[in-house]
Design a protein around this motif. Sequence first.
Motif, PDB file in Angstrom:
ATOM      1  N   PHE A  56      50.665  39.057  34.203  1.00  0.00           N
ATOM      2  CA  PHE A  56      49.297  39.368  33.816  1.00  0.00           C
ATOM      3  C   PHE A  56      48.306  38.819  34.839  1.00  0.00           C
ATOM      4  O   PHE A  56      48.508  37.742  35.409  1.00  0.00           O
ATOM      5  CB  PHE A  56      48.979  38.770  32.441  1.00  0.00           C
ATOM      6  N   TYR A  57      47.231  39.561  35.049  1.00  0.00           N
ATOM      7  CA  TYR A  57      46.161  39.095  35.936  1.00  0.00           C
ATOM      8  C   TYR A  57      44.824  39.618  35.430  1.00  0.00           C
ATOM      9  O   TYR A  57      44.749  40.605  34.685  1.00  0.00           O
ATOM     10  CB  TYR A  57      46.414  39.546  37.383  1.00  0.00           C
ATOM     11  N   ARG A  58      43.764  38.955  35.829  1.00  0.00           N
ATOM     12  CA  ARG A  58      42.421  39.317  35.404  1.00  0.00           C
ATOM     13  C   ARG A  58      42.009  40.661  36.003  1.00  0.00           C
ATOM     14  O   ARG A  58      42.162  40.907  37.185  1.00  0.00           O
ATOM     15  CB  ARG A  58      41.412  38.242  35.821  1.00  0.00           C
ATOM     16  N   ASP A  59      41.479  41.541  35.140  1.00  0.00           N
ATOM     17  CA  ASP A  59      41.001  42.848  35.570  1.00  0.00           C
ATOM     18  C   ASP A  59      39.857  43.240  34.642  1.00  0.00           C
ATOM     19  O   ASP A  59      40.078  43.694  33.519  1.00  0.00           O
ATOM     20  CB  ASP A  59      42.129  43.880  35.513  1.00  0.00           C
ATOM     21  N   PRO A  86      39.723  47.077  29.018  1.00  0.00           N
ATOM     22  CA  PRO A  86      39.026  46.683  27.778  1.00  0.00           C
ATOM     23  C   PRO A  86      39.312  45.244  27.359  1.00  0.00           C
ATOM     24  O   PRO A  86      38.426  44.561  26.829  1.00  0.00           O
ATOM     25  CB  PRO A  86      39.568  47.679  26.747  1.00  0.00           C
ATOM     26  N   THR A  87      40.532  44.771  27.590  1.00  0.00           N
ATOM     27  CA  THR A  87      40.887  43.401  27.202  1.00  0.00           C
ATOM     28  C   THR A  87      40.564  42.378  28.291  1.00  0.00           C
ATOM     29  O   THR A  87      40.653  41.178  28.050  1.00  0.00           O
ATOM     30  CB  THR A  87      42.390  43.294  26.878  1.00  0.00           C
ATOM     31  N   GLY A  88      40.238  42.868  29.492  1.00  0.00           N
ATOM     32  CA  GLY A  88      39.995  41.961  30.613  1.00  0.00           C
ATOM     33  C   GLY A  88      41.261  41.580  31.358  1.00  0.00           C
ATOM     34  O   GLY A  88      41.206  40.763  32.276  1.00  0.00           O
ATOM     35  N   TRP A  89      42.410  42.191  30.963  1.00  0.00           N
ATOM     36  CA  TRP A  89      43.694  41.854  31.580  1.00  0.00           C
ATOM     37  C   TRP A  89      44.427  43.110  32.009  1.00  0.00           C
ATOM     38  O   TRP A  89      44.296  44.169  31.387  1.00  0.00           O
ATOM     39  CB  TRP A  89      44.587  41.078  30.603  1.00  0.00           C
ATOM     40  N   ASN A  90      45.210  42.976  33.066  1.00  0.00           N
ATOM     41  CA  ASN A  90      46.118  44.028  33.496  1.00  0.00           C
ATOM     42  C   ASN A  90      47.462  43.370  33.806  1.00  0.00           C
ATOM     43  O   ASN A  90      47.591  42.148  33.726  1.00  0.00           O
ATOM     44  CB  ASN A  90      45.573  44.761  34.722  1.00  0.00           C
ATOM     45  N   ASN A  91      48.450  44.175  34.171  1.00  0.00           N
ATOM     46  CA  ASN A  91      49.779  43.631  34.414  1.00  0.00           C
ATOM     47  C   ASN A  91      50.423  44.353  35.581  1.00  0.00           C
ATOM     48  O   ASN A  91      50.370  45.588  35.667  1.00  0.00           O
ATOM     49  CB  ASN A  91      50.652  43.791  33.161  1.00  0.00           C
TER      50      ASN A  91
END
Length: 259
Positions: A131-134, A138-143
């Motif tokens: 996981f990393y910040r994006d 919508p959740t503020g997270w990407n993978n």
Amino acid sequence: MKKMISKLVLAFGLAASAPAFAASAGVPLDAANINLRDTESLQRGAQTFVNYCLSCHGAAVMRYNRLQDIGLTEDQIKNNLMFASDKVGNTMKVAMAAQDGKQWFGATPPDLSLIARSRGADWLYSYLRGFYRDESRPTGWNNRVFDKVGMPHVLWELQGEQVAVYEKVKNHSTGKEEEVLTGLKLESPGLLTTKNAKGELDNKEYDDRVRDLVNYMVFMSEPVKVKNEQIGYLVLLFLLFVLIPISYLLKKEYWKDVH
């Protein structure tokens, strides 16, 4: 006949190589290196699963009393791991309502009973560490393993916050340079972040916690796997030291008059 054999060999070869093609087409996966005979790891993984996963995901075919197979007593299960049920014989039902999950995440979070069998231990291990910040999500997270994932990073307090590292790579089909995600960098430390000998941030403790969680999820998908392997070894020993010698002696007795 030869053509038929060749087709069968080719079919088996393609089937055996399918996982390799699937892995090469996506992101390289990290080896989980789990051990289903490590009961302490399984117990830590069960604790992490109950505390962090069971609030959104269920395990509908896993009963709490099966945790006795990994060395826990019924009292330990009731006192430490049962927050969404009051009977040790009940299944691990999700604490969140299905309609709430669909409204919050866009889709109902899947049941995790057999996720390890469908995805594999290495995929789960890489996913939970990827996981990393994006801020575009919508959740503020990407993978990095599951692009545009809808699930937030529920373990972020333990791992900390990672950011994506991009590099410009030339696209041979278009001839233009494109930014490609090449890795992740830990920007903010988490509760399990330490420093290595060089003074750099190190997430080994978090990786170990995820390995325990994946170990438990693999156990949960097939709780009798270790016992089945033990039975298999006993069957092989029986064939080797009992059945084969008896068959040989019967053969000698049957054919003695012929020779």
